[in-house]
Design a protein around this motif. Structure first.
Motif, PDB file in Angstrom:
ATOM      1  N   LEU A  90       2.232   3.864  -8.300  1.00 51.91           N
ATOM      2  CA  LEU A  90       2.055   2.673  -9.121  1.00 51.91           C
ATOM      3  C   LEU A  90       0.575   2.407  -9.364  1.00 51.91           C
ATOM      4  CD1 LEU A  90       4.667   0.386  -7.352  1.00 51.91           C
ATOM      5  CD2 LEU A  90       4.951   1.628  -9.493  1.00 51.91           C
ATOM      6  N   PRO A  91       0.245   1.887 -10.547  1.00 51.48           N
ATOM      7  CA  PRO A  91      -1.169   1.605 -10.821  1.00 51.48           C
ATOM      8  C   PRO A  91      -1.665   0.464  -9.927  1.00 51.48           C
ATOM      9  CG  PRO A  91       0.208   0.820 -12.622  1.00 51.48           C
ATOM     10  CD  PRO A  91       1.096   1.576 -11.684  1.00 51.48           C
ATOM     11  N   PRO A  92      -2.875   0.557  -9.429  1.00 53.69           N
ATOM     12  CA  PRO A  92      -3.405  -0.470  -8.528  1.00 53.69           C
ATOM     13  C   PRO A  92      -3.426  -1.866  -9.148  1.00 53.69           C
ATOM     14  CG  PRO A  92      -4.901   1.406  -8.649  1.00 53.69           C
ATOM     15  CD  PRO A  92      -3.818   1.641  -9.651  1.00 53.69           C
ATOM     16  N   GLU A  93      -3.530  -1.940 -10.468  1.00 52.71           N
ATOM     17  CA  GLU A  93      -3.619  -3.233 -11.131  1.00 52.71           C
ATOM     18  C   GLU A  93      -2.393  -4.115 -10.851  1.00 52.71           C
ATOM     19  OE1 GLU A  93      -3.973  -0.254 -12.900  1.00 52.71           O
ATOM     20  OE2 GLU A  93      -6.144  -0.317 -12.689  1.00 52.71           O
ATOM     21  N   LEU A  94      -1.269  -3.500 -10.524  1.00 59.34           N
ATOM     22  CA  LEU A  94      -0.071  -4.288 -10.227  1.00 59.34           C
ATOM     23  C   LEU A  94      -0.245  -5.159  -8.990  1.00 59.34           C
ATOM     24  CD1 LEU A  94       2.807  -1.708 -10.789  1.00 59.34           C
ATOM     25  CD2 LEU A  94       2.234  -3.674 -12.205  1.00 59.34           C
ATOM     26  N   PHE A  95      -1.186  -4.810  -8.147  1.00 60.57           N
ATOM     27  CA  PHE A  95      -1.348  -5.497  -6.874  1.00 60.57           C
ATOM     28  C   PHE A  95      -2.480  -6.509  -6.872  1.00 60.57           C
ATOM     29  CE2 PHE A  95       0.333  -1.222  -6.230  1.00 60.57           C
ATOM     30  CZ  PHE A  95       1.583  -1.552  -5.720  1.00 60.57           C
ATOM     31  N   TYR A  96      -3.141  -6.677  -8.013  1.00 61.50           N
ATOM     32  CA  TYR A  96      -4.258  -7.614  -8.099  1.00 61.50           C
ATOM     33  C   TYR A  96      -3.795  -8.918  -8.727  1.00 61.50           C
ATOM     34  CZ  TYR A  96      -7.133  -3.446  -7.393  1.00 61.50           C
ATOM     35  OH  TYR A  96      -7.675  -2.307  -6.898  1.00 61.50           O
ATOM     36  N   PHE A  97      -4.275 -10.011  -8.204  1.00 62.10           N
ATOM     37  CA  PHE A  97      -4.022 -11.313  -8.802  1.00 62.10           C
ATOM     38  C   PHE A  97      -5.161 -11.629  -9.761  1.00 62.10           C
ATOM     39  CE2 PHE A  97      -1.779 -11.730  -4.724  1.00 62.10           C
ATOM     40  CZ  PHE A  97      -0.533 -12.065  -5.201  1.00 62.10           C
ATOM     41  N   THR A  98      -4.802 -12.025 -10.953  1.00 61.26           N
ATOM     42  CA  THR A  98      -5.825 -12.429 -11.911  1.00 61.26           C
ATOM     43  C   THR A  98      -5.445 -13.786 -12.460  1.00 61.26           C
ATOM     44  OG1 THR A  98      -4.690 -11.392 -13.775  1.00 61.26           O
ATOM     45  CG2 THR A  98      -6.255 -10.028 -12.555  1.00 61.26           C
ATOM     46  N   ASP A  99      -6.392 -14.445 -13.052  1.00 57.48           N
ATOM     47  CA  ASP A  99      -6.118 -15.758 -13.627  1.00 57.48           C
ATOM     48  C   ASP A  99      -5.861 -15.675 -15.133  1.00 57.48           C
ATOM     49  OD1 ASP A  99      -8.691 -15.104 -14.255  1.00 57.48           O
ATOM     50  OD2 ASP A  99      -9.567 -16.976 -13.570  1.00 57.48           O
ATOM     51  N   ALA A 138       0.835  -1.206   0.000  1.00 61.69           N
ATOM     52  CA  ALA A 138       0.000   0.000   0.000  1.00 61.69           C
ATOM     53  C   ALA A 138       0.870   1.257   0.000  1.00 61.69           C
ATOM     54  CB  ALA A 138      -0.929  -0.002   1.214  1.00 61.69           C
ATOM     55  N   ARG A 139       1.955   1.213   0.745  1.00 66.54           N
ATOM     56  CA  ARG A 139       2.862   2.374   0.774  1.00 66.54           C
ATOM     57  C   ARG A 139       3.592   2.538  -0.557  1.00 66.54           C
ATOM     58  NH1 ARG A 139       2.330   0.707   6.009  1.00 66.54           N
ATOM     59  NH2 ARG A 139       2.087   2.368   7.525  1.00 66.54           N
ATOM     60  N   PHE A 140       4.037   1.438  -1.154  1.00 67.17           N
ATOM     61  CA  PHE A 140       4.655   1.522  -2.484  1.00 67.17           C
ATOM     62  C   PHE A 140       3.686   2.140  -3.478  1.00 67.17           C
ATOM     63  CE2 PHE A 140       7.943  -2.163  -2.241  1.00 67.17           C
ATOM     64  CZ  PHE A 140       8.851  -1.302  -1.658  1.00 67.17           C
TER      65      PHE A 140
END
Length: 78
Positions: A68-77, A60-62
């Motif tokens: 950074l775009p939030p999408e970098l932190f989401y896991f997708t299949d 969250a701090r990074f």
């Protein structure tokens, strides 16, 4: 008073542990740990919770500091 901080803690022991770990990590108390134990957590489970909270806080701090775009932190299949 110093152990309590200025914000009220959640009633759920897991949410309270996350709240303390996010805002006031140095204010964790024996009661906080005992509350987790009554929920069935052992030492390793409490350590796992602490690591998960620390990891989430780091990302969250990074995200905020580096823009950074939030999408970098989401896991997708995908």
């Amino acid at each position: 008073d110093d152990l309590q901080g200025f914000d009220s803690r959640p009633d759920n022991p897991i949410a309270a542990f996350a709240f303390i770990g996010t805002r006031y990590a140095n204010r964790s108390s024996r009661q906080t740990i005992d509350d987790l134990r009554t929920e069935g957590f052992d030492d390793l489970g409490i350590l796992d919770l602490a690591i998960a909270i620390a990891d989430a806080n780091q990302w969250a701090r990074f995200h905020r500091l580096l823009g950074l775009p939030p999408e970098l932190f989401y896991f997708t299949d995908n």
